[in-house]
Design a protein around this motif. Sequence first.
Motif: not given
Length: 201
Positions: A180-199
Amino acid sequence: MIEVSKDGGLLTLTLNRPEKANALTAAMLADLEAALAGPPPAALILTGVGKVFSAGADLEEMQAGLGRNPAWERVSAAIAAMPCPTIAALNGTLAGGAMGLALACDMRLAVTGAKFFYPVMRLGFLPQPSDPARLAALIGPARAKMILLAGARIEAEEAQAWGLIERICAPEALMTNAQALMVDALAAKAGHIAAIKALIG
């Protein structure tokens, strides 16, 4: 002994050696390293089979130098560098060098009754090089010293209060919570995920 499951963008790696409390061998570390070397998934869950996530390193192989194998650091570094969310879904007690796998993840969930300890002082081994700093970043230097120097065994409730784990789940709900914690990430663009992790850093 490492099960690899892919469901869309979700990669699940499962330690499957319950008869030996999922104690890690050199072959298992090599399998983890190989599984993490492919194209990055949209989300990663690391879990285990049975009532123990992992007892740490296989003691017989420790006598042959497994504790000094650089694969430990390579595997934890690969998890920490993942550009996607990573969750350790801890199906039971986490001990020894296996703690490095969970510490490298972004989030940690654990079942009720799980315990956490890293008996390097008693056994006369050094922790893996990256583990103390990652542990201290989560729970603070003094509590990290309680685990590494004093050999404290931490119950799940205390681990959550310290910030070592984020959530305690009933065993039957562990994977449901992790997924359940992965639902949003699975629907997102990879670059968006990486950008938030970097922040977050």
